[in-house]
Enzyme design. Structure first.
Site, mmCIF file in Angstrom:
data_model
loop_
_atom_site.group_PDB
_atom_site.id
_atom_site.type_symbol
_atom_site.label_atom_id
_atom_site.label_comp_id
_atom_site.label_asym_id
_atom_site.label_seq_id
_atom_site.Cartn_x
_atom_site.Cartn_y
_atom_site.Cartn_z
ATOM 1 N N HIS A 32 52.589 16.622 30.628
ATOM 2 C CA HIS A 32 52.206 17.140 31.950
ATOM 3 C C HIS A 32 53.011 16.479 33.063
ATOM 4 O O HIS A 32 52.567 16.419 34.212
ATOM 5 C CB HIS A 32 50.692 16.981 32.207
ATOM 6 C CG HIS A 32 49.858 17.900 31.370
ATOM 7 N ND1 HIS A 32 49.674 19.227 31.684
ATOM 8 C CD2 HIS A 32 49.195 17.697 30.210
ATOM 9 C CE1 HIS A 32 48.900 19.785 30.754
ATOM 10 N NE2 HIS A 32 48.608 18.883 29.842
ATOM 11 N N ASP A 34 56.370 17.327 33.353
ATOM 12 C CA ASP A 34 57.510 18.226 33.652
ATOM 13 C C ASP A 34 57.356 18.918 35.000
ATOM 14 O O ASP A 34 58.259 18.855 35.836
ATOM 15 C CB ASP A 34 57.749 19.226 32.509
ATOM 16 C CG ASP A 34 56.534 20.052 32.134
ATOM 17 O OD1 ASP A 34 55.405 19.703 32.573
ATOM 18 O OD2 ASP A 34 56.696 21.045 31.395
ATOM 19 N N SER A 65 64.131 39.056 8.779
ATOM 20 C CA SER A 65 63.345 37.827 8.758
ATOM 21 C C SER A 65 62.816 37.602 7.345
ATOM 22 O O SER A 65 62.012 38.396 6.850
ATOM 23 C CB SER A 65 62.178 37.928 9.740
ATOM 24 O OG SER A 65 61.159 37.015 9.357
ATOM 25 N N GLY A 118 53.237 28.090 16.016
ATOM 26 C CA GLY A 118 52.120 27.898 16.941
ATOM 27 C C GLY A 118 51.394 26.571 16.796
ATOM 28 O O GLY A 118 50.279 26.423 17.278
ATOM 29 N N LEU A 121 55.062 22.651 17.722
ATOM 30 C CA LEU A 121 56.365 22.065 17.380
ATOM 31 C C LEU A 121 57.510 22.963 17.830
ATOM 32 O O LEU A 121 58.680 22.704 17.531
ATOM 33 C CB LEU A 121 56.471 21.827 15.864
ATOM 34 C CG LEU A 121 55.395 20.927 15.279
ATOM 35 C CD1 LEU A 121 55.665 20.649 13.811
ATOM 36 C CD2 LEU A 121 55.352 19.620 16.039
ATOM 37 N N GLU A 156 62.040 33.351 26.656
ATOM 38 C CA GLU A 156 60.573 33.229 26.641
ATOM 39 C C GLU A 156 59.977 33.918 27.872
ATOM 40 O O GLU A 156 58.996 34.654 27.763
ATOM 41 C CB GLU A 156 60.170 31.744 26.653
ATOM 42 C CG GLU A 156 60.681 30.956 25.471
ATOM 43 C CD GLU A 156 59.641 30.742 24.378
ATOM 44 O OE1 GLU A 156 58.491 31.205 24.515
ATOM 45 O OE2 GLU A 156 59.985 30.103 23.364
ATOM 46 N N ASP A 168 61.455 22.262 25.566
ATOM 47 C CA ASP A 168 61.560 22.625 24.151
ATOM 48 C C ASP A 168 62.977 23.056 23.792
ATOM 49 O O ASP A 168 63.554 22.618 22.798
ATOM 50 C CB ASP A 168 60.592 23.752 23.804
ATOM 51 C CG ASP A 168 59.144 23.347 24.007
ATOM 52 O OD1 ASP A 168 58.895 22.169 24.325
ATOM 53 O OD2 ASP A 168 58.269 24.211 23.851
HETATM 54 P P1 ADP Z 1 55.497 27.720 18.747
HETATM 55 O O1 ADP Z 1 54.559 26.771 19.413
HETATM 56 O O2 ADP Z 1 55.651 27.391 17.292
HETATM 57 O O3 ADP Z 1 56.783 27.852 19.474
HETATM 58 P P2 ADP Z 1 55.194 30.419 19.600
HETATM 59 O O4 ADP Z 1 54.039 31.340 19.619
HETATM 60 O O5 ADP Z 1 55.831 30.071 20.890
HETATM 61 O O6 ADP Z 1 54.751 29.131 18.793
HETATM 62 O O7 ADP Z 1 56.358 31.052 18.699
HETATM 63 C C1 ADP Z 1 56.057 31.551 17.435
HETATM 64 C C2 ADP Z 1 56.758 32.882 17.235
HETATM 65 O O8 ADP Z 1 58.172 32.644 17.083
HETATM 66 C C3 ADP Z 1 56.320 33.607 15.989
HETATM 67 O O9 ADP Z 1 55.181 34.391 16.233
HETATM 68 C C4 ADP Z 1 57.547 34.453 15.673
HETATM 69 O O10 ADP Z 1 57.582 35.604 16.459
HETATM 70 C C5 ADP Z 1 58.689 33.534 16.089
HETATM 71 N N1 ADP Z 1 59.137 32.710 14.943
HETATM 72 C C6 ADP Z 1 59.097 31.369 14.837
HETATM 73 N N2 ADP Z 1 59.554 30.967 13.630
HETATM 74 C C7 ADP Z 1 59.887 32.078 12.953
HETATM 75 C C8 ADP Z 1 60.393 32.333 11.626
HETATM 76 N N3 ADP Z 1 60.618 31.338 10.767
HETATM 77 N N4 ADP Z 1 60.625 33.616 11.287
HETATM 78 C C9 ADP Z 1 60.366 34.621 12.142
HETATM 79 N N5 ADP Z 1 59.888 34.439 13.378
HETATM 80 C C10 ADP Z 1 59.630 33.188 13.785
HETATM 81 MG MG MG Z 2 56.881 28.457 21.515
#
Ligand code: ADP
Ligand code: MG
Length: 382
Positions: A32, A34, A65, A118, A121, A156, A168
């Site tokens: 918090h 940033d 994918s 999610g 990380l 994003e 990130d």
């Molecule tokens: P995080 O906190 O991990 O960044 P987010 O919701 O921001 O969570 O991002 C997750 C999304 O990124 C997934 O729902 C997918 O759309 C995409 N994503 C991340 N890793 C992969 C992967 N290995 N293969 C396909 N899509 C991925």
């Molecule tokens: Mg994310």
């Protein structure tokens, strides 16, 4: 993972692609801070995305994918936005590159990852940075690394509906094995600090509470407003204060009676946290992981009691860490759920994990997940 990716690439497109990778991230301290113009202290981790990519001589992208076992195809104009959420990250990176004057020729890709989705990380930053870096290389664009991080961030914002800061994508693009990166979120100056807990007899492990409490976004906005209010009050006496990170602790004391108690506590946390990042860096320069760990506990206390963004599950995990003599432990990320990040002496690792596996589900009725992490390289060609 590389072999599986190349095999699928060959099956779909008949040749092999060039391999690129990037990483998820952890933030050791500086939470918090940033949006308050302070420091964050992230590093890239040994979990990320790997993509095989090859230009295909068309103006279309064909993407597969492996983790979703799903294919898609899209053009490179704004109207071509793909339906799949995962593909929008790749499409967004293409569009943001083009918006910056970069060239993006059509390409084929197969990719996969091992960052838990999610969990805090930043699997999304790993995905964006992989493609931002790769497209820059393959199209000879010469976009600098900071701009590559901003391409991920704008992706994003503009294509995935997530209004995130730069940390990130910055960590994912700039990450270096064995180093954390202190980023000044006001000036965007950064500095690498060696961080090799394994060599000093420690391990870094995340414990995922697997909860996400709903308050997160409204509470976040309220915290921001409190910080701005406190900074504005201080600014009346000290015009040089644009962000809370510019304020001294004493200057906050001067306005204690003028601002709501709640705003005071929020600001107290932030001013303390900005200083703790600096103290953490000093400790690392002395190879003093015990002091660094103690600062992590202080951050947890502040996030829980002053900033009030922890929750029962995270406080429980933090207390359990303390009880098991873990060197440092705190909630990582915005709060209200997600992971604790823990710095643990190697010989205490097993008993700590055993205690988590036993005591957490006994209390909350579901398991916590364990992720070991090592600070590793960010965006790169393999
Ligand atoms: P995080 O906190 O991990 O960044 P987010 O919701 O921001 O969570 O991002 C997750 C999304 O990124 C997934 O729902 C997918 O759309 C995409 N994503 C991340 N890793 C992969 C992967 N290995 N293969 C396909 N899509 C991925
Ligand atoms: Mg994310």
């Amino acid at each position: 993972m590389k072999e599986k990716i190349q095999a699928k690439f060959k099956e779909l497109y008949g040749v092999e692609g060039e391999l690129f990778a990037s990483a998820g991230r952890v933030n050791l301290i500086g939470e918090h801070t940033d949006y308050n113009g302070g420091f964050v202290f992230p590093g890239a981790i040994d979990k990320g995305i790997i993509a095989a990519i090859k230009l295909n001589g068309t103006n279309k992208v064909r993407a597969f994918s492996l983790d979703y076992n799903e294919a898609t195809e899209f053009g490179l104009e704004e109207a071509d936005k793909p339906a799949q959420a995962w593909a929008r990250y790749i499409f967004g990176v293409c569009r943001e590159t083009i918006k910056r004057g970069g060239k993006v020729a059509g390409f084929d890709t197969v990719f996969a990852g091992d960052v838990p989705l999610g969990a805090g990380l930043s699997s999304s930053a790993a995905l964006e940075s992989t493609f931002a870096f790769a497209l820059n290389e393959l199209n000879g664009n010469n976009i600098d690394k900071f701009e590559l991080a901003k391409i991920g961030q704008s992706t994003e914002h503009n294509y995935c509906g997530v209004n995130c800061g730069i940390m990130d994508q910055f960590a994912s693009c700039f990450g270096k094995k064995g180093c954390l990166i202190r980023l000044n979120c006001k000036t965007l100056e950064y500095k690498y600090f060696p961080f090799d807990p394994e060599a000093a007899g420690y391990r870094l492990v995340l414990v995922d509470s697997c909860v996400k409490h709903e308050l997160a976004s409204s509470a976040y906005n309220k915290r921001r407003a409190s910080c701005e209010n406190a900074a504005a009050a201080i600014k009346k006496n000290h015009p040089e204060v644009d962000f809370l990170s510019d304020a001294k602790r004493m200057w906050l004391e001067e306005v204690r009676e003028e601002i709501p108690e709640e705003d005071f506590l929020r600001a107290e946390y932030v001013i303390g946290e900005v200083q703790r990042v600096l103290d953490f860096c000093d400790a690392l320069e002395r190879n003093d992981y015990e002091t660094a760990g103690e600062l992590m506990y202080q951050t947890h206390f502040g996030m829980s009691k002053l900033y009030e963004v922890s929750c029962d599950e995270l406080d429980f995990l933090n207390k359990l860490a303390r009880k098991m003599d873990v060197t440092g432990s705190r909630v990582m990320g915005g709060g209200f759920g997600g992971c604790t990040i823990n710095l643990v002496k190697k010989d205490l690792y097993e008993p700590f994990i055993a205690a988590v596996k036993k005591e957490f589900p006994a209390k909350y009725g579901h398991d916590a997940k364990i992720y070991d992490v090592v600070i590793s390289d960010g965006a790169r060609k393999l």
